[in-house]
Enzyme design. Structure first.
Site, PDB file in Angstrom:
ATOM      1  N   HIS A 239       0.853  -1.196   0.000  1.00  0.00           N
ATOM      2  CA  HIS A 239       0.000   0.000   0.000  1.00  0.00           C
ATOM      3  C   HIS A 239       0.888   1.245   0.000  1.00  0.00           C
ATOM      4  O   HIS A 239       1.908   1.273   0.681  1.00  0.00           O
ATOM      5  CB  HIS A 239      -0.872  -0.028   1.267  1.00  0.00           C
ATOM      6  CG  HIS A 239      -1.910   1.049   1.321  1.00  0.00           C
ATOM      7  ND1 HIS A 239      -1.634   2.350   1.679  1.00  0.00           N
ATOM      8  CD2 HIS A 239      -3.236   1.010   1.049  1.00  0.00           C
ATOM      9  CE1 HIS A 239      -2.749   3.060   1.630  1.00  0.00           C
ATOM     10  NE2 HIS A 239      -3.736   2.270   1.250  1.00  0.00           N
ATOM     11  N   CYS A 277      -3.799   2.568  -4.473  1.00  0.00           N
ATOM     12  CA  CYS A 277      -4.756   3.368  -3.700  1.00  0.00           C
ATOM     13  C   CYS A 277      -4.836   4.737  -4.345  1.00  0.00           C
ATOM     14  O   CYS A 277      -3.904   5.543  -4.235  1.00  0.00           O
ATOM     15  CB  CYS A 277      -4.311   3.464  -2.240  1.00  0.00           C
ATOM     16  SG  CYS A 277      -5.388   4.569  -1.294  1.00  0.00           S
ATOM     17  N   HIS A 304      -7.733   0.257  -4.070  1.00  0.00           N
ATOM     18  CA  HIS A 304      -8.480   1.097  -3.140  1.00  0.00           C
ATOM     19  C   HIS A 304      -8.957   2.279  -3.960  1.00  0.00           C
ATOM     20  O   HIS A 304      -8.140   3.084  -4.399  1.00  0.00           O
ATOM     21  CB  HIS A 304      -7.567   1.641  -2.042  1.00  0.00           C
ATOM     22  CG  HIS A 304      -7.210   0.647  -0.987  1.00  0.00           C
ATOM     23  ND1 HIS A 304      -6.492   0.995   0.133  1.00  0.00           N
ATOM     24  CD2 HIS A 304      -7.495  -0.667  -0.857  1.00  0.00           C
ATOM     25  CE1 HIS A 304      -6.334  -0.069   0.904  1.00  0.00           C
ATOM     26  NE2 HIS A 304      -6.923  -1.084   0.316  1.00  0.00           N
ATOM     27  N   ASP A 360     -12.913   2.835  -1.036  1.00  0.00           N
ATOM     28  CA  ASP A 360     -12.119   3.205   0.126  1.00  0.00           C
ATOM     29  C   ASP A 360     -12.732   4.446   0.763  1.00  0.00           C
ATOM     30  O   ASP A 360     -13.099   5.393   0.066  1.00  0.00           O
ATOM     31  CB  ASP A 360     -10.676   3.465  -0.317  1.00  0.00           C
ATOM     32  CG  ASP A 360      -9.707   3.414   0.840  1.00  0.00           C
ATOM     33  OD1 ASP A 360     -10.112   3.006   1.940  1.00  0.00           O
ATOM     34  OD2 ASP A 360      -8.541   3.782   0.636  1.00  0.00           O
ATOM     35  N   HIS A 361     -12.834   4.417   2.038  1.00  0.00           N
ATOM     36  CA  HIS A 361     -13.379   5.523   2.838  1.00  0.00           C
ATOM     37  C   HIS A 361     -14.745   5.949   2.290  1.00  0.00           C
ATOM     38  O   HIS A 361     -15.259   5.371   1.348  1.00  0.00           O
ATOM     39  CB  HIS A 361     -12.421   6.714   2.870  1.00  0.00           C
ATOM     40  CG  HIS A 361     -11.070   6.337   3.411  1.00  0.00           C
ATOM     41  ND1 HIS A 361     -10.023   7.205   3.503  1.00  0.00           N
ATOM     42  CD2 HIS A 361     -10.597   5.152   3.899  1.00  0.00           C
ATOM     43  CE1 HIS A 361      -8.969   6.593   4.013  1.00  0.00           C
ATOM     44  NE2 HIS A 361      -9.294   5.345   4.259  1.00  0.00           N
ATOM     45  N   TYR A 377     -14.841   4.888   7.617  1.00  0.00           N
ATOM     46  CA  TYR A 377     -15.474   3.622   7.238  1.00  0.00           C
ATOM     47  C   TYR A 377     -16.963   3.534   7.596  1.00  0.00           C
ATOM     48  O   TYR A 377     -17.417   2.550   8.174  1.00  0.00           O
ATOM     49  CB  TYR A 377     -14.688   2.452   7.846  1.00  0.00           C
ATOM     50  CG  TYR A 377     -13.350   2.296   7.166  1.00  0.00           C
ATOM     51  CD1 TYR A 377     -13.228   1.540   5.998  1.00  0.00           C
ATOM     52  CD2 TYR A 377     -12.222   2.951   7.635  1.00  0.00           C
ATOM     53  CE1 TYR A 377     -12.017   1.423   5.341  1.00  0.00           C
ATOM     54  CE2 TYR A 377     -10.999   2.847   6.978  1.00  0.00           C
ATOM     55  CZ  TYR A 377     -10.914   2.081   5.835  1.00  0.00           C
ATOM     56  OH  TYR A 377      -9.712   1.981   5.181  1.00  0.00           O
TER      57      TYR A 377
HETATM   58  C1  DNO Z   1      -6.724   3.573   5.348  1.00  0.00           C
HETATM   59  C2  DNO Z   1      -6.034   2.459   4.829  1.00  0.00           C
HETATM   60  C3  DNO Z   1      -4.712   2.116   5.475  1.00  0.00           C
HETATM   61  C4  DNO Z   1      -4.223   0.861   4.849  1.00  0.00           C
HETATM   62  C5  DNO Z   1      -2.941   0.305   5.318  1.00  0.00           C
HETATM   63  C6  DNO Z   1      -2.507  -0.802   4.392  1.00  0.00           C
HETATM   64  O1  DNO Z   1      -7.883   3.654   5.198  1.00  0.00           O
HETATM   65  O2  DNO Z   1      -6.007   2.480   3.454  1.00  0.00           O
HETATM   66  O3  DNO Z   1      -4.878   1.903   6.833  1.00  0.00           O
HETATM   67  O4  DNO Z   1      -5.131  -0.112   5.166  1.00  0.00           O
HETATM   68  O5  DNO Z   1      -2.021   1.256   5.331  1.00  0.00           O
HETATM   69  O6  DNO Z   1      -1.439  -1.475   4.944  1.00  0.00           O
END
Ligand code: DNO
Length: 407
Positions: A239, A277, A304, A360-361, A377
């Site tokens: 990531h 991401c 992500h 994501d988020h 989340y």
């Molecule tokens: C936040 C996430 C991070 C991610 C880690 C992956 O929302 O994208 O916490 O999970 O960094 O290792």
């Protein structure tokens, strides 16, 4: 794309039923209760698989645990210090246990001390919803006046330091504690039990580790674990740094396409991959996400998808989390590049053509205000994001088909 959903396990305010009804078919989860550096046992893994696989009424949920996010890399491994060799062995054992349970994708990161970082977890948007924000002035105020880190003055311009001093003068004690809590231990998946003194001690350990050293430690980690992952049929995926610039004097080495090119070249194996991401990398205006997907897509094992609004085009900068189709990243162009990669994989007969993606988020909206959501989340905000992303994929697939492409 395989539509997945991050779930923090039974403690999550979102249930397995909610996830299934959101239309996801896969779950992304981790065993957060196991300390970094300790083994994930077959029993612990199978317990989580069971929790994912069944609803409260005992019926099958239709969901599978597809991605481990994250199998944490210990600070000792990142620093090549203390028990790091033992931790590598533990990592391999956990990988073997995960593979034996049928899970093939493992996400990790190599950010020292801090995982993702925001200054404000509930920033109000004009329509009454809230999002997360990184305010550079608040961050510099923390670094200068709360942390009082040696060397901080060299890291930021005089103007920025002046703005931070003015901001700090306006903060009351509650503002200061909230900022500190948000930065040090506020976020799911991050170091939630860290005290301020413990945090300072961790930072001090990196005084003698610069970016070149950290990158070399990352590559050493890969050399040790990737061959094992390949044998086990696993796909590791790193990531990016979030945000993608150094913080608090700590080096960060997974912030750009060039860093990822170095990463994939460090060990040439399909098991050595990328978590793309769009939110983390999208903070850097120089990162061309659709281009990166077409150049390095063969190694992208996990997606992500989220958007950020950059508040300046230079780095470091303030930014906030935008709705999935708003903000600085062209999500349609990125998904188009993802579909092109998936088609390529299908024509090559790759079994991993359906790349797991999670929305994501999400903004906190509507009924989210009635649940104690984990920052970033919420249920409804992410459901909105997933619905929008799925809509883009469906629309692009129809157009591609009409044009004679595979999908
Ligand atoms: C936040 C996430 C991070 C991610 C880690 C992956 O929302 O994208 O916490 O999970 O960094 O290792």
């Amino acid at each position: 794309m395989k539509q997945t959903w991050r779930w923090f396990g039974p403690v999550d305010v979102v249930s397995v039923e909610d996830i299934a009804q959101a239309g996801a078919t896969g779950v992304v989860s981790a065993l957060h209760h196991i300390p970094n550096g300790a083994v994930w046992t077959p029993e612990d893994i199978s317990k989580r698989q069971h929790e994912v696989g069944f609803r409260a009424d005992g019926a099958a949920s239709g969901l599978t645990w597809d991605v481990v996010e994250s199998l944490p890399v210990s600070e000792d491994i990142k620093k090549q210090d203390g028990d790091w060799r033992a931790h590598i062995e533990t990592y391999k054992t956990s990988m073997a246990n995960i593979a034996a349970a049928g899970i093939q994708t493992i996400c990790y990161n190599f950010m020292p001390v801090l995982d993702w970082t925001r200054t404000d977890l509930t920033w109000a948007l004009p329509n009454g919803s809230t999002c997360m924000r990184f305010d550079l002035v608040d961050f510099v105020a923390f670094d200068l006046f709360i942390l009082e880190r040696a060397g901080v003055a060299e890291d930021f311009s005089a103007d920025l330091q002046e703005a931070a001093a003015a901001r700090f003068a306006q903060m009351d004690e509650a503002d200061k504690s909230a900022l500190m809590a948000n930065l040090v231990m506020g976020l799911p998946g991050a170091n939630q039990n860290l005290s301020f003194d413990g945090f300072k001690a961790l930072l001090a350990h990196y005084n003698s580790i610069d970016a070149a050293q950290l990158k070399s430690n990352l590559h050493a980690f890969l050399e040790l674990v990737v061959p094992e992952a390949e044998k086990l049929g696993l796909r590791l995926c790193c990531h990016p740094d979030d945000p993608p610039f150094p913080l608090l004097g700590l080096p960060r080495v997974v912030s750009s396409e060039a860093d990822y090119t170095d990463l994939v070249n460090a060990v040439d194996s399909p098991a050595n991959g990328i978590t793309l991401c769009s939110g983390s990398l999208g903070v850097n205006a120089d990162v061309d996400l659709p281009g990166m997907m077409s150049r390095l897509g063969h190694r992208v094992h996990f997606l992500h998808l989220r958007n950020v609004q950059r508040e300046a085009e230079t780095m470091p900068c303030s930014f906030h989390e935008a709705a999935h189709l708003e903000g600085s990243t062209d999500m349609v162009a990125l998904i188009d590049a993802i579909l092109t990669e998936e088609n390529k994989r299908r024509s090559q007969g790759r079994s991993d053509w359906n790349i797991p993606m999670r929305p994501d988020h999400g903004h906190q909206i509507a009924d989210d205000f009635n649940r104690r959501v984990q920052p970033g989340y919420p249920l409804i905000g992410r459901l909105r994001g997933l619905a929008e992303l799925r809509g883009i994929e469906a629309a692009l697939s129809v157009t591609r088909k009409a044009q004679g492409g595979a999908q």
